[in-house]
Design an enzyme around this catalytic site. Sequence first.
Site: not given
Length: 816
Positions: A177, A179-180, A346, A519, A670
């Site tokens: 365009s 610039g850099l 542990h 459910k 359900e």
Amino acid sequence: MATKGRGERVTVGGHTLQLTNLDKVLYPETGTTKGDVIGYYAAVAEWMLPHVEDRPATRKRWVNGVAGEAFFEKNLPDSAPTWVARREIEHSDHTNVYPLVNDEATLAWLGQVAALEIHVPQWRFGPRGAQRNPDRLVLDLDPGEGVGLAECVEVAQELRKVVEGMGLALVPVTSGSKGLHLYAALDGKQTTDQVSEIAHELARAMEADHPDLVLSSMGKHDRRGKVFLDWSQNNGSKTTVAPYSLRGRSHPTVAAPRTWRELASKSLRQLEYTEVLARLKRRGDPLEGLSSGTPVPPGELDRDRLATYRSKRDASKTSEPVPASAPASSDGRSFVIQEHHARRLHWDFRLEHDGVLVSWALPKGEPQDPAHNRLAVQTEDHPLEYGTFEGTIAKGEYGAGTVTIWDSGEYDLEKWRDGEEVIAVLHGEQRGTRRVALIHTGRGDDTKTWLIHRMKDDAGDSDEESSSAGSTSRGSTSHGSSRSRPTRPPEPVHPMLATAGTEADLAALDADDWAFELKWDGVRAVVTVDHGEVRLTSRNDHDMTASYPELGVLADRLADAGVGSAVLDGEIVAVDAKGRPDFQILQSRMKLTKARDVARAQDRAPVRLLLFDLLELDGRSLRAEPYDDRRAALEKAVSLDAKDHTIDVPPAFEGSFDEAMTFSRKLGLEGVVAKRRDSTYSAGRRSRAWVKAKHHATQEVVIGGWRPGAGRRAGGVGSLLMGIPEGDGLRYVGRVGTGFSDRDLDDLLAAFERESRKTSPFVDVPAADSRDAHWITPRRVGEVSFAEWTTTGRLRQPSWRGWRPDKDAASVVAES
């Protein structure tokens, strides 16, 4: 590749692509055609792809050539080939699906749709879609009026001195365009915010040293005679035109990587695509190796973090998960603490981070007292699959002994500094919520020695009891004093929520570790009982007591068992003539509050309260106790009436998940909910300790608009526009026009007129659906059944089930 004619069908990298209008001129001043553009991207692919691979690509398109209008495109259109790689990004008000330019075929497709410019950020996606830290820094030099490339080069050369003094090598790119751009490779250890701050500081320093030439502020300053040093390209949400991308200028210029020797030339200019191809073949890519590091060899970002783990284990001899492939990055927040009876007992503390479980061994376990820290020894990263591992590691193998899960869940991350400090709030499904810190204390080559500290002001101290801090052991729950009034009346809590799973997920669960409950198709209710008074509260804190007065008999059921006060969790269901739950019947009760209306509805729509958890009993919280203990206390606390089933405590199913699912289907229910037996009650959280599977897909939705009907629905509501909250916006998931009665739709019209608004509440409604739409404030929640999700995130064949006044719009999530 063809460049003339109307088009042809070609195969690129194994993918078939239809190329059309190849002779269409996209750059009138040079006569450059679409065929030329596609040919350039095919030729430059081997150099360009390393710089754009796995980065979300924003495209700038000129469908009528650069003489016409252009537009930016972020979201991947439905017309894109299915083989184009893609990833999602959640923005503040919506979610976009971005293409990844990972192969030559995708570059060819972008040329076909006249996407001349390709813009990407400075970071990549990991294989699982997590956003990685940036692997490059970019400084954009944009000349103002009266200056040009020569002044940009002058600033670049000064920047080079500073940046190389930081140990970074800069590579220049003429932007195509004005610039850099200056690129520097990074090792990926800094976050986007950190890199942005470094770039901003560089810009401020350059402006201070060269005030007559450099401008670093992004406001509306006068840029005449100055070079704007744009540092903001390093923001995670910003993009930069990709190296080797074409530009939509009058000529087909390219964002071309250059050498510093080229920048010193007085004849420096922007290059066109034919020049770029010629110099690449002669000189190669000046940006080669930029991918990451200083530079890091290709593939190093995907280093195998499980190499050490794998080297210590023989997959044929250990029951531990030993994945063959390297882990991917992730943004999950799971944790697990495993009790490990090895040569020495542990506990293994593991936090999910960047695709693995970062692990520490705790010789004496997790501290319970903030005054006493405990040793934590960092060990090798473990695979994510280890988060659910329980079993016995064979004798003679590394870590031989029995491993069980002591606690697991999700964590909220407050701080993570690699090799230094981690602070997290653990939301444990077995041990409750607490805040911990891991602090590295090793010196020199000692990278393994840490301390784990229990933080004061724990996130859960005010609301949860820790199971390790003196709670009753399994099976020892008692009612306490049956008639002594507690020191405070019980308060309702937000219910614990289940995550969605598949039948395959739940079928693999062991019934010894999981309970399976049926459910029920009803309305969730937290029930507070205080010495004869019963209060029913919905998930969104709506008081439902007046709508279901017959459920007040629960106080008597508790009193008969010697209980004065309690907080319970359950489901309100309406039943049909056969005694089966019917959500449509329940709909007729859900909005009634006047005593006369409720009394008339009780006979035609009888309801029941099915209880499945006990959260508080006579002033004592049970939420930190295991599921099995809470269930035992529930069954003891509620005295059931063999003749009146208004109040019931359905037992957990005796048998496997498959058997429970079959039984549920036979009863027309359900689905099934699996609950981990040792899990605590995570109030107000969606937890993996509860997993639900449904026979039929259903989805809660937020209604944000409606479209007029036709025929007998003319002049009224024809269909509702549905969404699901995501980020800060409402994602559109389709429209529903079946499952309603005419009366339902007539009643809606007047209500919608009161809730109307001028703008769409959705972020992505297709034009075909928004053309004649009327928008409303997105507060109402409904529920639909549907066949499946489409690849574009829409609900296929939705059918209306009813309104959900017990749900808030903000609580709606995608179920699957």
